[in-house]
Design a protein around this motif. Sequence first.
Motif: not given
Length: 236
Positions: A75-78, A88-93, A27-33, A37-39
């Motif tokens: 925080c800036s990626l919608l 969505i693949v999320v990794e550290p820098l 139940n997320v929407s397109n305007d979530w950053r 989602v991480l929160q």
Amino acid sequence: MDVQLKILRYNPEKDTQPYFQDFTVKNVSNDWRLLDVLQEIKWQQDGTLTYRYSCAHGICGSDGMKVNGKNRLACSLLLKDINTKKTIVVEPLPSLPIIKDLVVDMTSFFSKYQVVKPYLINNTPPPQNGERLQSNEDAEKLFESAKCILCACCTTSCPSTWTNENYLGPAAMLKAYRFVYDTRDDAADERLDILDTPDGIWRCHTIFNCIEACPKEINITWHLSQLKKRISSREM
Ligand code: SF4
Ligand code: FES
């Protein structure tokens, strides 16, 4: 809609090496950053998920991470700007040591920043009104470089950084530009000497990864090219 994520996890106190963990957030929407989602994962599914953030508005630079292969600010990626039909693949820098999960050790990044002396150097007494003035035209030359929020997305996306841990990197050299071209600063030559070294400006091979990664849309490569020209035209 629901989104699937693969997040790199690593807790040095119990893991021998990093691994990916799958999550689904409903139940997320397109305007979530991505940060939202991480929160949601942290608050509703796994409180041990660790990431760094502060302002949540693209100002502090603390939540840089690699998302689907590119460095971004969470925080800036919608979500509407990511293909949410795929995981969505999320990794550290990349190229910085992982402290835990998505949190990296920024010590080396900030040490390189210190090398270029990121502060105004002017040993003459200030004028009587206390302000060292400059023209609007001269100030404008600095505005773009001064937008940097030190998120490290550029430096850690640069192949020259991956292959040489001593390379100063784009963020530090952009900061050098900000003072080299400041008409109130007296240490341009000192900074250019620092850049004109084996781990300095000439390791920039104009690959442009930094520009693509920068959340502030700074044309970093152009600024570095100005420094290269200035160094090349100095009298020996
Ligand atoms: Fe981040 Fe851009 Fe500054 Fe690099 S130049 S540290 S990507 S804000
Ligand atoms: Fe501050 Fe993203 S949390 S820039």
